[in-house]
Motif scaffolding. Structure first.
Motif, PDB file in Angstrom:
ATOM      1  N   PRO A   1       7.696  14.716 -10.599  1.00 37.22           N
ATOM      2  CA  PRO A   1       8.602  13.882 -11.319  1.00 37.22           C
ATOM      3  C   PRO A   1       9.337  12.729 -10.175  1.00 37.22           C
ATOM      4  N   GLY A   2       9.252  11.621 -10.724  1.00 38.30           N
ATOM      5  CA  GLY A   2       9.897  10.676  -9.900  1.00 38.30           C
ATOM      6  C   GLY A   2       9.513   9.093 -10.441  1.00 38.30           C
ATOM      7  N   PRO A   3      10.344   8.146  -9.828  1.00 37.86           N
ATOM      8  CA  PRO A   3      10.118   6.686 -10.458  1.00 37.86           C
ATOM      9  C   PRO A   3       9.098   6.049 -10.195  1.00 37.86           C
ATOM     10  N   SER A   4       7.884   6.634 -10.523  1.00 39.19           N
ATOM     11  CA  SER A   4       6.571   6.075 -10.275  1.00 39.19           C
ATOM     12  C   SER A   4       6.449   4.501 -10.766  1.00 39.19           C
ATOM     13  N   LEU A   5       6.929   4.102 -11.890  1.00 38.83           N
ATOM     14  CA  LEU A   5       6.577   2.772 -12.144  1.00 38.83           C
ATOM     15  C   LEU A   5       7.501   1.852 -11.334  1.00 38.83           C
ATOM     16  N   LEU A   6       8.392   2.294 -11.049  1.00 34.23           N
ATOM     17  CA  LEU A   6       9.334   1.298  -9.866  1.00 34.23           C
ATOM     18  C   LEU A   6       8.419   1.094  -8.781  1.00 34.23           C
ATOM     19  N   PHE A   7       7.936   2.265  -8.128  1.00 36.19           N
ATOM     20  CA  PHE A   7       7.142   1.824  -6.933  1.00 36.19           C
ATOM     21  C   PHE A   7       5.946   0.868  -7.035  1.00 36.19           C
ATOM     22  N   PHE A   8       5.107   1.286  -8.403  1.00 34.08           N
ATOM     23  CA  PHE A   8       3.988   0.450  -8.770  1.00 34.08           C
ATOM     24  C   PHE A   8       4.514  -1.153  -8.853  1.00 34.08           C
TER      25      PHE A   8
ATOM     26  N   ILE B   1       0.938  -1.121  -0.065  1.00 32.79           N
ATOM     27  CA  ILE B   1       0.102   0.023   0.023  1.00 32.79           C
ATOM     28  C   ILE B   1       1.048   1.260   0.081  1.00 32.79           C
ATOM     29  N   LEU B   2       2.137   1.201   0.889  1.00 31.81           N
ATOM     30  CA  LEU B   2       2.853   2.502   0.782  1.00 31.81           C
ATOM     31  C   LEU B   2       3.414   2.773  -0.487  1.00 31.81           C
ATOM     32  N   SER B   3       4.030   1.693  -1.105  1.00 35.91           N
ATOM     33  CA  SER B   3       4.709   1.787  -2.399  1.00 35.91           C
ATOM     34  C   SER B   3       3.678   2.219  -3.362  1.00 35.91           C
ATOM     35  N   MET B   4       2.435   1.712  -3.529  1.00 32.70           N
ATOM     36  CA  MET B   4       1.434   2.069  -4.615  1.00 32.70           C
ATOM     37  C   MET B   4       1.118   3.757  -4.552  1.00 32.70           C
ATOM     38  N   LEU B   5       0.900   3.950  -3.036  1.00 31.95           N
ATOM     39  CA  LEU B   5       0.786   5.622  -2.716  1.00 31.95           C
ATOM     40  C   LEU B   5       1.843   6.302  -3.029  1.00 31.95           C
ATOM     41  N   LEU B   6       3.098   5.783  -2.841  1.00 27.83           N
ATOM     42  CA  LEU B   6       4.343   6.478  -3.539  1.00 27.83           C
ATOM     43  C   LEU B   6       4.321   6.466  -4.929  1.00 27.83           C
ATOM     44  N   GLY B   7       3.873   5.670  -5.636  1.00 32.93           N
ATOM     45  CA  GLY B   7       3.722   5.458  -7.020  1.00 32.93           C
ATOM     46  C   GLY B   7       2.657   6.618  -7.735  1.00 32.93           C
ATOM     47  N   LEU B   8       1.553   6.723  -6.849  1.00 35.56           N
ATOM     48  CA  LEU B   8       0.611   7.749  -7.305  1.00 35.56           C
ATOM     49  C   LEU B   8       1.300   8.998  -7.158  1.00 35.56           C
ATOM     50  N   ILE B   9       1.670   9.362  -6.200  1.00 34.36           N
ATOM     51  CA  ILE B   9       2.451  10.734  -5.701  1.00 34.36           C
ATOM     52  C   ILE B   9       3.490  11.086  -6.796  1.00 34.36           C
ATOM     53  N   PHE B  10       4.295  10.024  -7.254  1.00 29.20           N
ATOM     54  CA  PHE B  10       5.041  10.371  -8.175  1.00 29.20           C
ATOM     55  C   PHE B  10       4.675  10.147  -9.509  1.00 29.20           C
ATOM     56  N   VAL B  11       3.621  10.213  -9.779  1.00 25.48           N
ATOM     57  CA  VAL B  11       2.660  10.132 -11.109  1.00 25.48           C
ATOM     58  C   VAL B  11       2.684  11.790 -11.306  1.00 25.48           C
ATOM     59  N   ILE B  12       2.263  12.489 -10.315  1.00 29.33           N
ATOM     60  CA  ILE B  12       2.012  13.859 -10.187  1.00 29.33           C
ATOM     61  C   ILE B  12       3.300  14.651 -10.344  1.00 29.33           C
TER      62      ILE B  12
END
Length: 69
Positions: free
Chosen positions: A24-31, A11-22
Protein backbone atom coordinates in the motif's frame (compact mmCIF):
# COMPACT_ATOMS: atom_id res chain seq x y z
CA UNK A 1 24.52 15.73 -16.91
CA UNK A 2 20.98 17.09 -16.55
CA UNK A 3 19.55 14.37 -18.79
CA UNK A 4 21.26 11.62 -16.78
CA UNK A 5 19.90 13.06 -13.55
CA UNK A 6 16.32 13.37 -14.87
CA UNK A 7 16.31 9.90 -16.42
CA UNK A 8 17.71 8.30 -13.26
CA UNK A 9 15.12 10.14 -11.16
CA UNK A 10 12.42 8.92 -13.54
CA UNK A 11 13.64 5.33 -13.29
CA UNK A 12 13.77 5.55 -9.49
CA UNK A 13 10.25 6.93 -9.22
CA UNK A 14 8.88 4.34 -11.65
CA UNK A 15 10.48 1.57 -9.59
CA UNK A 16 9.03 3.03 -6.41
CA UNK A 17 5.65 3.19 -8.14
CA UNK A 18 5.92 -0.50 -9.02
CA UNK A 19 6.83 -1.34 -5.43
CA UNK A 20 3.89 0.66 -4.13
CA UNK A 21 1.53 -1.20 -6.44
CA UNK A 22 2.33 -4.35 -4.46
CA UNK A 23 2.43 -2.77 -1.00
CA UNK A 24 0.00 0.00 0.00
CA UNK A 25 1.23 3.42 -0.97
CA UNK A 26 0.97 6.34 -3.38
CA UNK A 27 1.91 4.44 -6.55
CA UNK A 28 0.03 6.76 -8.91
CA UNK A 29 1.94 9.80 -7.69
CA UNK A 30 5.28 8.10 -8.29
CA UNK A 31 4.21 7.04 -11.79
CA UNK A 32 3.22 10.61 -12.64
CA UNK A 33 6.52 11.98 -11.30
CA UNK A 34 8.42 9.39 -13.34
CA UNK A 35 6.50 10.29 -16.48
CA UNK A 36 7.13 13.95 -15.80
CA UNK A 37 10.89 13.33 -15.62
CA UNK A 38 10.84 11.27 -18.82
CA UNK A 39 8.63 13.76 -20.67
CA UNK A 40 11.41 16.33 -20.94
CA UNK A 41 13.29 14.13 -23.40
CA UNK A 42 10.84 11.51 -24.70
CA UNK A 43 7.66 12.53 -26.58
CA UNK A 44 5.94 9.19 -25.91
CA UNK A 45 6.22 9.78 -22.18
CA UNK A 46 4.68 13.22 -22.69
CA UNK A 47 1.64 11.65 -24.37
CA UNK A 48 1.24 9.13 -21.54
CA UNK A 49 1.55 11.93 -19.00
CA UNK A 50 -1.23 13.92 -20.68
CA UNK A 51 -3.38 10.77 -20.80
CA UNK A 52 -2.80 10.10 -17.08
CA UNK A 53 -3.57 13.70 -16.16
CA UNK A 54 -6.85 13.62 -18.09
CA UNK A 55 -7.84 10.28 -16.56
CA UNK A 56 -7.02 11.53 -13.06
CA UNK A 57 -9.03 14.72 -13.62
CA UNK A 58 -12.06 12.74 -14.83
CA UNK A 59 -11.89 10.29 -11.95
CA UNK A 60 -11.59 13.09 -9.36
CA UNK A 61 -14.58 14.89 -10.87
CA UNK A 62 -16.57 11.64 -10.79
CA UNK A 63 -15.68 11.04 -7.13
CA UNK A 64 -16.56 14.63 -6.21
CA UNK A 65 -19.96 14.25 -7.86
CA UNK A 66 -20.64 10.92 -6.11
CA UNK A 67 -19.50 12.14 -2.70
CA UNK A 68 -21.48 15.38 -2.94
CA UNK A 69 -24.77 13.47 -2.94
Amino acid sequence: MKKILLVSLGILSMLLGLIFVIVPGPSLLFFIVGLLCFSFYYPLARRYLVYCQKALTKSCAYLDKKLAR
